[in-house]
Write an enzyme that holds these catalytic residues in place. Structure first.
Site, PDB file in Angstrom:
ATOM      1  N   ARG A  12      22.736   8.899   2.613  1.00  0.00           N
ATOM      2  CA  ARG A  12      21.314   8.650   2.974  1.00  0.00           C
ATOM      3  C   ARG A  12      20.593   9.972   3.183  1.00  0.00           C
ATOM      4  NH1 ARG A  12      19.411   8.168   7.744  1.00  0.00           N
ATOM      5  NH2 ARG A  12      21.450   7.178   8.576  1.00  0.00           N
TER       6      ARG A  12
ATOM      7  N   TYR B 180      -3.474   0.956  -7.835  1.00  0.00           N
ATOM      8  CA  TYR B 180      -2.214  -0.039  -8.149  1.00  0.00           C
ATOM      9  C   TYR B 180      -2.303  -1.237  -7.026  1.00  0.00           C
ATOM     10  CZ  TYR B 180       2.240  -2.020  -8.384  1.00  0.00           C
ATOM     11  OH  TYR B 180       3.597  -2.643  -8.645  1.00  0.00           O
TER      12      TYR B 180
ATOM     13  N   ASP C 264      -1.590   9.957  -6.879  1.00  0.00           N
ATOM     14  CA  ASP C 264      -0.462   9.199  -7.790  1.00  0.00           C
ATOM     15  C   ASP C 264      -0.607   9.819  -9.068  1.00  0.00           C
ATOM     16  OD1 ASP C 264       0.864   7.384  -9.345  1.00  0.00           O
ATOM     17  OD2 ASP C 264       0.472   5.635  -8.038  1.00  0.00           O
TER      18      ASP C 264
ATOM     19  N   LYS D 172       8.595   4.540 -14.522  1.00  0.00           N
ATOM     20  CA  LYS D 172       7.563   4.487 -15.819  1.00  0.00           C
ATOM     21  C   LYS D 172       7.806   5.661 -16.603  1.00  0.00           C
ATOM     22  CE  LYS D 172       5.485   1.284 -13.572  1.00  0.00           C
ATOM     23  NZ  LYS D 172       5.805   1.293 -12.162  1.00  0.00           N
TER      24      LYS D 172
END
Length: 390
Positions: A47, A99, A171, A196
């Protein structure tokens, strides 16, 4: 001589220093042996850090021209973690046409932590400047915006943010570092849904963030480790592989998108095409100054939901699905997909009508894609009792 970005995509991760392997090893280990009670090695628990993930994070930092990169379990995990840099009582200024998942997080999660927000039309610089408050700490923008492709001037937004002692988050999912570099334009954090274009194969969910300076990077590193929404080693490896082919993939898709945008613009059934590559797009001059291409995503509007339904039912090649940026073309219906979490009145205020469709152009031959669009639109005309010339 400085390598061009397409070369950097392929070689930024380098080769494995121990074996010479041209691909980064996948370290499927949750924990790491320590040789001393008093001194730990660079990795202790995955982590907090994993060698495969680190290779990815260093790669995206190089490509975006930042100091530190961070890999998260999704694009929304990256965005949410960046927003965790805020404190109760802070205010954030947000592009009104973000978004839908970002809209949901801001309105339904940040609100619970007493973080204030204002959605503004960031294509209007006066509106953006007037909306800044004494407690504004972040200006958050997408450009091009999802799905109506509005353009915000990153450089001006960043200068406005600095003049008011706040940060700029961008973004950059649609453009990627191939076509747009927000940090060079003054932004402080650049964010990606790496699911994406950066991945490009519809096979992983991932998010990335890159910070401009070391101090901000240290703060986000603390959030990443504490919150723990990190990307696993296997997906980090797959994302590195996807990034290597980004230049070729996005270049071809973007050229096909231009062909499709022009076809749709000239079709009598299409009411409007949202594509920043058009000279008459209101944001085109700004976009051409800050980006190298119009990209591979466009949206277009049919008359109503009935027409959109007929079109979707008869289109043959694209996948009809959530998401974008893959080798296969993907057609989406924003009203119930990417922006389904946004109330109808808010969607329509942003131009997300029941006739709007978003098209992410893949690697199929552009002639096949245009022929497919043509036959589907012919079916729309037939259902509506219209006659159009092919």
């Amino acid at each position: 001589m400085t390598d061009r970005i397409e070369t950097k995509f392929i070689h930024s991760t380098g080769v494995d220093p121990l074996t010479g392997a041209v691909n980064v090893p996948i370290y499927l280990s949750s924990t790491f042996h320590q040789k001393s009670l008093d001194s730990f090695g660079p990795f202790d628990y995955s982590r907090s850090g994993n060698p495969t993930r680190l290779a990815l994070e260093e790669t995206i930092a190089k490509l975006e021209g930042g100091t530190r990169g961070f890999a998260f379990s999704s694009g929304m995990a990256a965005i949410s973690s960046a927003f965790m840099l805020l404190s109760s009582g802070d205010h954030v200024l947000v592009s009104e046409d973000v978004y839908g998942g970002t809209y949901r997080f801001i309105t339904e999660v940040l609100d619970k932590f007493k973080i204030e927000y204002t959605f503004v039309n960031m294509t209007n610089l006066d509106e953006m400047a007037n909306a800044i408050q004494p407690n504004t700490k972040v200006i958050y923008l997408e450009t091009p915006s999802n799905p109506v492709m509005n353009i915000t001037d990153i450089e001006i937004a960043a200068k406005l943010a600095k003049a008011n002692d706040c940060l700029t988050f961008v973004d950059n999912t649609f453009m990627t570092p191939l076509y747009q570099n927000p940090l060079e334009l003054g932004a402080d954090i650049v964010l990606h849904s790496a699911t994406k274009f950066l991945s490009g194969h519809s096979d992983i969910i991932a998010g990335l963030a890159v910070t401009k300076d070391e101090e901000l990077g240290n703060r986000l590193a603390f959030i990443q480790n504490t919150f723990g929404s990190v990307l696993g080693a296997q997906d980090s490896y797959l994302l590195i592989q996807g990034i290597k082919t980004l230049g070729a993939r996005l270049g071809q898709s973007s050229e096909s998108a231009r062909v499709i945008a022009e076809y749709l613009h000239n079709h009598p059934l299409i009411e409007e095409v949202y594509y920043p590559g058009f000279s008459f797009h209101p944001g085109n001059p700004i976009h051409e100054r800050q980006a190298k291409s119009a990209g591979a995503v466009l949206s277009f509007r049919l008359a109503d939901k009935k027409s959109a339904r007929t079109f979707v039912e008869h289109l043959r090649i694209p996948v009809f699905a959530v998401s974008l940026g893959a080798v296969e073309s993907i057609l989406s219906y924003p009203a119930t997909m990417s922006h389904g979490s946004m109330p109808k009145e808010e969607r329509e205020k942003r131009g997300i009508t029941d006739g709007l469709l978003r098209y992410s152009v893949g690697l199929e031959h552009s002639d096949d894609l245009v022929q497919d669009l043509n036959q589907a639109l012919a079916q729309v005309a037939r259902r509506n009792g219209l006659s159009i010339a092919n």
